[in-house]
Design a protein around this motif. Structure first.
Motif, PDB file in Angstrom:
ATOM      1  N   ILE A 252       0.863  -1.240  -0.189  1.00  0.00           N
ATOM      2  CA  ILE A 252      -0.145  -0.083  -0.015  1.00  0.00           C
ATOM      3  C   ILE A 252       1.123   1.201   0.142  1.00  0.00           C
ATOM      4  O   ILE A 252       0.688   2.214  -0.699  1.00  0.00           O
ATOM      5  N   TYR A 253       1.844   1.309   0.885  1.00  0.00           N
ATOM      6  CA  TYR A 253       2.855   2.186   0.756  1.00  0.00           C
ATOM      7  C   TYR A 253       3.472   2.756  -0.557  1.00  0.00           C
ATOM      8  O   TYR A 253       3.591   3.855  -0.904  1.00  0.00           O
ATOM      9  N   ALA A 254       3.978   1.765  -1.001  1.00  0.00           N
ATOM     10  CA  ALA A 254       4.441   1.785  -2.430  1.00  0.00           C
ATOM     11  C   ALA A 254       3.742   2.264  -3.468  1.00  0.00           C
ATOM     12  O   ALA A 254       3.887   3.249  -4.188  1.00  0.00           O
ATOM     13  N   GLN A 255       2.414   1.719  -3.528  1.00  0.00           N
ATOM     14  CA  GLN A 255       1.298   2.191  -4.198  1.00  0.00           C
ATOM     15  C   GLN A 255       1.070   3.708  -4.304  1.00  0.00           C
ATOM     16  O   GLN A 255       1.045   4.481  -5.150  1.00  0.00           O
ATOM     17  N   HIS A 256       0.939   4.176  -3.013  1.00  0.00           N
ATOM     18  CA  HIS A 256       0.679   5.747  -2.941  1.00  0.00           C
ATOM     19  C   HIS A 256       2.081   6.551  -2.993  1.00  0.00           C
ATOM     20  O   HIS A 256       1.988   7.635  -3.757  1.00  0.00           O
ATOM     21  N   GLN A 257       3.242   6.045  -2.779  1.00  0.00           N
ATOM     22  CA  GLN A 257       4.562   6.539  -3.149  1.00  0.00           C
ATOM     23  C   GLN A 257       4.645   6.809  -4.711  1.00  0.00           C
ATOM     24  O   GLN A 257       4.926   8.118  -5.149  1.00  0.00           O
ATOM     25  N   LEU A 258       4.180   5.789  -5.418  1.00  0.00           N
ATOM     26  CA  LEU A 258       4.251   5.974  -6.849  1.00  0.00           C
ATOM     27  C   LEU A 258       3.214   6.700  -7.637  1.00  0.00           C
ATOM     28  O   LEU A 258       3.222   7.219  -8.806  1.00  0.00           O
ATOM     29  N   GLY A 259       2.259   7.310  -6.557  1.00  0.00           N
ATOM     30  CA  GLY A 259       1.164   8.082  -7.123  1.00  0.00           C
ATOM     31  C   GLY A 259       0.367   7.420  -7.838  1.00  0.00           C
ATOM     32  O   GLY A 259      -0.484   7.814  -8.842  1.00  0.00           O
ATOM     33  N   LEU A 260       0.237   6.153  -7.912  1.00  0.00           N
ATOM     34  CA  LEU A 260      -0.816   5.179  -8.751  1.00  0.00           C
ATOM     35  C   LEU A 260      -2.303   5.539  -8.457  1.00  0.00           C
ATOM     36  O   LEU A 260      -2.425   5.428  -7.127  1.00  0.00           O
ATOM     37  N   GLN A 261      -3.182   5.889  -9.443  1.00  0.00           N
ATOM     38  CA  GLN A 261      -4.471   6.233  -9.051  1.00  0.00           C
ATOM     39  C   GLN A 261      -5.351   4.805  -8.959  1.00  0.00           C
ATOM     40  O   GLN A 261      -6.580   5.392  -9.212  1.00  0.00           O
ATOM     41  N   SER A 262      -5.150   3.804  -8.993  1.00  0.00           N
ATOM     42  CA  SER A 262      -5.826   2.583  -9.007  1.00  0.00           C
ATOM     43  C   SER A 262      -5.645   1.960  -7.521  1.00  0.00           C
ATOM     44  O   SER A 262      -4.593   2.264  -6.749  1.00  0.00           O
ATOM     45  N   GLY A 263      -6.760   1.298  -7.271  1.00  0.00           N
ATOM     46  CA  GLY A 263      -6.627   0.615  -5.905  1.00  0.00           C
ATOM     47  C   GLY A 263      -6.093  -0.832  -5.653  1.00  0.00           C
ATOM     48  O   GLY A 263      -5.357  -1.221  -6.950  1.00  0.00           O
ATOM     49  N   LEU A 264      -6.285  -1.347  -4.631  1.00  0.00           N
ATOM     50  CA  LEU A 264      -5.695  -2.859  -4.594  1.00  0.00           C
ATOM     51  C   LEU A 264      -6.668  -3.638  -3.793  1.00  0.00           C
ATOM     52  O   LEU A 264      -7.491  -3.041  -2.961  1.00  0.00           O
ATOM     53  N   HIS A 265      -6.734  -4.769  -4.049  1.00  0.00           N
ATOM     54  CA  HIS A 265      -7.738  -5.711  -3.442  1.00  0.00           C
ATOM     55  C   HIS A 265      -6.881  -6.751  -2.885  1.00  0.00           C
ATOM     56  O   HIS A 265      -6.239  -7.609  -3.649  1.00  0.00           O
ATOM     57  N   PHE A 266      -6.901  -6.867  -1.448  1.00  0.00           N
ATOM     58  CA  PHE A 266      -6.400  -7.993  -0.713  1.00  0.00           C
ATOM     59  C   PHE A 266      -7.371  -8.943  -0.307  1.00  0.00           C
ATOM     60  O   PHE A 266      -8.154  -8.718   0.431  1.00  0.00           O
ATOM     61  N   ALA A 267      -7.443 -10.325  -0.910  1.00  0.00           N
ATOM     62  CA  ALA A 267      -8.441 -11.181  -0.288  1.00  0.00           C
ATOM     63  C   ALA A 267      -8.189 -11.820   0.967  1.00  0.00           C
ATOM     64  O   ALA A 267      -6.987 -12.069   0.959  1.00  0.00           O
ATOM     65  N   ASN A 268      -9.068 -12.007   2.004  1.00  0.00           N
ATOM     66  CA  ASN A 268      -8.673 -12.619   2.883  1.00  0.00           C
ATOM     67  C   ASN A 268      -9.592 -13.672   3.312  1.00  0.00           C
ATOM     68  O   ASN A 268     -10.864 -13.447   3.474  1.00  0.00           O
ATOM     69  N   PRO A 269      -9.022 -15.064   3.345  1.00  0.00           N
ATOM     70  CA  PRO A 269      -9.826 -16.049   3.022  1.00  0.00           C
ATOM     71  C   PRO A 269     -10.734 -16.190   4.472  1.00  0.00           C
ATOM     72  O   PRO A 269     -10.537 -15.873   5.641  1.00  0.00           O
ATOM     73  N   ILE A 270     -12.072 -16.797   4.566  1.00  0.00           N
ATOM     74  CA  ILE A 270     -12.600 -16.725   5.505  1.00  0.00           C
ATOM     75  C   ILE A 270     -12.174 -17.838   6.653  1.00  0.00           C
ATOM     76  O   ILE A 270     -11.620 -18.725   6.362  1.00  0.00           O
ATOM     77  N   PRO A 271     -12.267 -17.475   7.899  1.00  0.00           N
ATOM     78  CA  PRO A 271     -11.708 -18.382   8.693  1.00  0.00           C
ATOM     79  C   PRO A 271     -12.274 -19.866   8.624  1.00  0.00           C
ATOM     80  O   PRO A 271     -13.272 -20.243   8.142  1.00  0.00           O
ATOM     81  N   ALA A 272     -11.194 -20.866   8.930  1.00  0.00           N
ATOM     82  CA  ALA A 272     -11.416 -22.273   8.455  1.00  0.00           C
ATOM     83  C   ALA A 272     -12.512 -22.860   9.181  1.00  0.00           C
ATOM     84  O   ALA A 272     -13.438 -23.542   8.514  1.00  0.00           O
ATOM     85  N   GLU A 273     -12.761 -22.179  10.402  1.00  0.00           N
ATOM     86  CA  GLU A 273     -13.900 -22.966  11.335  1.00  0.00           C
ATOM     87  C   GLU A 273     -15.242 -22.530  10.628  1.00  0.00           C
ATOM     88  O   GLU A 273     -16.160 -23.290  11.024  1.00  0.00           O
ATOM     89  N   ALA A 274     -15.410 -21.504   9.996  1.00  0.00           N
ATOM     90  CA  ALA A 274     -16.636 -20.737   9.717  1.00  0.00           C
ATOM     91  C   ALA A 274     -16.692 -21.299   8.138  1.00  0.00           C
ATOM     92  O   ALA A 274     -17.846 -21.139   7.581  1.00  0.00           O
ATOM     93  N   ALA A 275     -15.885 -21.886   7.523  1.00  0.00           N
ATOM     94  CA  ALA A 275     -15.960 -22.057   5.818  1.00  0.00           C
ATOM     95  C   ALA A 275     -16.935 -23.230   5.576  1.00  0.00           C
ATOM     96  O   ALA A 275     -17.023 -24.023   6.384  1.00  0.00           O
ATOM     97  N   ILE A 276     -17.416 -23.022   4.417  1.00  0.00           N
ATOM     98  CA  ILE A 276     -18.196 -24.219   3.661  1.00  0.00           C
ATOM     99  C   ILE A 276     -17.386 -24.602   2.693  1.00  0.00           C
ATOM    100  O   ILE A 276     -16.857 -23.942   1.890  1.00  0.00           O
TER     101      ILE A 276
END
Length: 758
Positions: A252-276
């Motif tokens: 994230i820090y590098a993205q803003h330092q470079l002045g990139l005007q697009s976003g980032l998507h970080f996927a966080n897997p559902i906790p294993a005990e709650a997953a289907i």
């Protein structure tokens, strides 16, 4: 334009991107409002997490949505961040909604004027307010990103990302979330996109939009799948993998330092005990899609239809998974925002060693060799001088107030016309009542009184990780009070108080759950801390006796004056209750208590506790009482002249005098002559009295001169439903003398103390 900021500094580079939207967030705007807490967090580089509101307006019913909102904000705070819930209320985009605003929005679920708002809808939902059409709205990922970016927020946590629908090659059904990620520099943390979407095409579309996508390894080694919301695996490899929050912050820090005007998507897997399991959820999705096709559910109706069918087919299992993953994502978002805040602070400190630096809003202009900037001039087009960062809004505290911060529930009896008890609620049955909630707690009420009267104060208290805790924190921040001495105890409940009043608003019964204060003071690692520069410690008796005495000794070691609010009859005598091997409360001149403010029942309870502890038998106590020169013969008549025969018969003045060796000023809170029709609530009147007394004493007043002022403040609280009456603010400066900052003195001095019962 730059020269108007500093005529001697020419910019070398921009450390953060600048845009018109970023600039406007600090300009007056009839359609956009950022809370003071969020503004301060942006300026101070505190971790902030944006939270959407479509989940509350179009995902959960009322009041379950309110509970979820409180839980998610609490998770952010517990993990060191500042929550910024974002939504539209009455046509105004709010960043950092207050608990009251969240409740107002959440309770509007199902109303025609409550909309689901993406980018395309923002101007309609806000602009039509100008022609008399008022809308509420829950913000989707796309619109939340826009408003978060406008406020300077870089991290946004949510449930699931929108995506490319199956068959989009003919329907063109592609979520606006994806295009927004391509043009707004905010990092979105979610559990991927729902698996009834076309995940390969979604990732391909994000790549086309220039969006960086990665998945948290969550302890796994090697390549990992991009998650599929309810399932941890999708069968599609993630483009990139992040091992932890530190790596995420670096990206994230590098993205803003470079002045990139697009976003980032970080996927966080559902906790294993709650997953289907993938196979299980895939079978449900196939069936739900078949039913959607048969029912003709397409376009905006497709996703709600499929989600409802999956809920039915899973027997509600998908709902539990939904809640588990949003909680997990919000926690992950808070941790990432924390690491980003550390990284930005460390890099800023490092760069400042070799360059001069000017901090402007939430971007930085640096100058190294006074040479011309090698930056395209278009970057400066929107760079107008924003307001300077605010100075610390809180001057050094003069009073430390330690004790309870609670959620108060006030139940006022409202009898039916046929009620056999027209004045007082009947025991052992349900009674009709008007019930209100408000912030309270004895220490809170005293601190709020001091704050209202302009006395810099610091409230030391504790909250639990439950909905009440963050709501109270938000209240303090909105009131302009400090929150840096409010601590969260993970295994405790936030304090709560229930008062039952009769039709005259007199207290019939009070129930207090203040166990969090008791447990905090009993912890082996707990130590009282009295900040430098404090003149007074005000303590409430929700602390256990040992903790009270520890506070008092710590204050006396620094020469700080002390006051005790006994709270209630059961707790009033705690200060005298000794544990094994503990020393008794010392008497004059080695006393640790300077002032106590009991009511008549509490003074009797304190006296009984002192007598029961053997504190009224020592030579030191006898010598002080004898020095008062109150002979047996004339004592009663003197007491009757002051407080009347009834109180003398009860022994109130006699007991108060016998407490003087422990506290040279005993203020027995008096009955106030107020027209009964003016009394709205009795709650908080005694706390207001003590707060106003200390306010006057801090500024150098005498006890005698302060009593009338404190009584006037207490009357204002009697006339209000609030724990500290609105009218108390009108007393600021009235009878208080010179301002504290101009005096610079310690106020109520050791030399001016004298024995007295009032």
């Amino acid at each position: 334009m730059i020269q108007s900021i500093s005529s001697s500094v020419r910019p070398r580079r921009l450390a953060f991107g600048v845009s018109g939207r970023l600039r406007r967030c600090y300009s007056p705007n009839p359609f956009f409002a950022v809370s003071e807490e969020v503004r301060e967090a942006v300026h101070s580089n505190k971790p902030i997490v944006a939270l959407e509101t479509t989940i509350y307006t179009h995902g959960y019913p009322y009041p379950e949505n309110v509970a979820l909102a409180s839980e998610l904000e609490s998770i952010v705070r517990i993990n060191g961040g500042v929550p910024a819930t974002i939504g539209i209320l009455n046509g105004v985009a709010k960043v950092g909604m207050s608990p009251e605003e969240i409740i107002q929005l959440a309770s509007s679920v199902g109303q025609a004027s409550t909309l689901k708002l993406s980018r395309r809808d923002l101007a309609f939902a806000t602009g039509l307010r100008l022609v008399g059409k008022s809308f509420h709205g829950g913000t989707t990922i796309a619109s939340t990103m826009i408003l978060a970016h406008a406020a300077g927020i870089k991290v946004f946590a949510t449930g699931g990302l929108g995506g490319v629908h199956r068959g989009a090659e003919t329907t063109m059904d592609i979520s606006a979330d994806l295009t927004e990620l391509g043009r707004t520099p905010v990092t979105v943390i979610s559990s991927g996109c729902k698996s009834f979407l076309d995940i390969p095409k979604t990732l391909e579309y994000l790549e086309t939009q220039g969006v960086g996508v990665a998945t948290f390894a969550d302890g796994r080694e090697g390549k990992v799948d991009f998650p599929a919301f309810w399932a941890r695996e999708s069968g599609v490899r993630s483009p990139m993998v992040l091992r932890d929050e530190v790596e995420a912050a670096a990206v994230i820090y590098a993205q803003h330092q470079l002045g990139l005007q697009s976003g980032l998507h970080f996927a966080n897997p559902i906790p294993a005990e709650a997953a289907i399991a993938k196979a299980e959820i895939d079978a449900m999705i196939d069936e739900a899609i078949c039913q959607a096709d048969a029912a003709g559910a397409s376009g905006k109706d497709n996703t709600p239809f499929i989600l409802n069918k999956i809920k039915e087919l899973s027997g509600g299992k998908s709902l539990a998974a939904n809640r588990a993953l949003i909680v997990s994502n919000v926690k992950r978002g808070a941790l990432v925002a924390g690491e980003l805040s550390k990284l930005e602070g460390a890099r800023e400190d490092e760069s400042s060693k070799g360059s001069k630096s000017i901090r402007i809003s939430h971007f930085q202009v640096s100058q190294e060799n006074n040479t011309a900037a090698n930056v395209p001039s278009t970057l400066y087009a929107d760079l107008a001088p924003p307001p300077p960062p605010p100075s610390d809004p809180h001057p050094p505290a003069k009073v430390l107030v330690a004790g309870s911060l609670a959620l108060d529930h006030t139940c006022t009896f409202t009898p039916l016309p046929s009620s056999p008890s027209p004045l007082t609620p009947q025991p052992r049955t349900s009674n009709p009542a008007t019930i209100t909630q408000s912030p309270g707690g004895v220490a809170h009420n005293v601190a709020l009184t001091l704050h209202t009267l302009g006395i810099p104060s610091l409230l030391h208290s504790y909250i639990g990780p439950d909905p009440a805790g963050p709501a109270l924190l938000t209240h303090l921040a909105n009131a302009g009070m400090r929150t840096d001495a409010i601590h969260t105890l993970r295994q405790s409940r936030t304090a709560q108080y229930v008062s039952v009043n009769d039709v005259k608003n007199d207290l019939v019964l009070g129930m207090a759950d203040m166990g969090i204060i008791e447990s905090a003071g009993a912890a082996p690692e707990w130590r009282p801390e009295v900040p430098e520069g404090v003149d007074w410690l005000v303590l409430d008796a929700n602390w256990m006796g040992g903790a009270q005495r520890a506070w008092l000794r710590a204050a006396r070691a620094k020469g700080v004056n002390t006051a005790l609010e006994p709270v209630s009859v059961p707790k009033a005598g705690r200060v005298f209750a000794l544990g094994e091997g503990e020393e008794a409360v010392p008497v004059w001149p080695d006393h640790v208590l300077d002032l106590i403010a009991p009511n008549r029942d509490e003074v009797l309870a304190m006296h009984a506790a002192a007598r029961g502890a053997g504190a009224l038998e020592g030579k030191g106590w006898w010598s002080v009482v004898d020095a008062l020169g109150i002979g047996d013969g004339g004592a009663r008549s003197r007491f009757e002249r002051v407080c009347g025969g009834a109180l003398v018969d009860e022994g109130v003045p006699q007991c108060a005098v016998q407490l003087l060796p422990f506290a040279p000023v005993v203020l027995v809170f008096p009955a106030l002559e107020v027209d009964p029709s003016e009394v709205v609530s009795v709650n908080g009147a005694g706390d207001t009295f003590l707060g106003a007394m200390v306010a006057r004493l801090v500024l150098g007043g005498t006890v005698e001169s302060a009593v009338g002022f404190a009584q006037g403040a207490a009357v204002e609280t009697l006339r209000s439903r609030r724990a500290v009456g609105e009218g108390v603010a009108r007393l600021k400066g009235t009878g208080l003398g010179e301002g504290i900052m101009e005096r610079g003195g310690r106020g109520f001095s050791m030399e001016r103390r004298k024995y007295g019962v009032m």
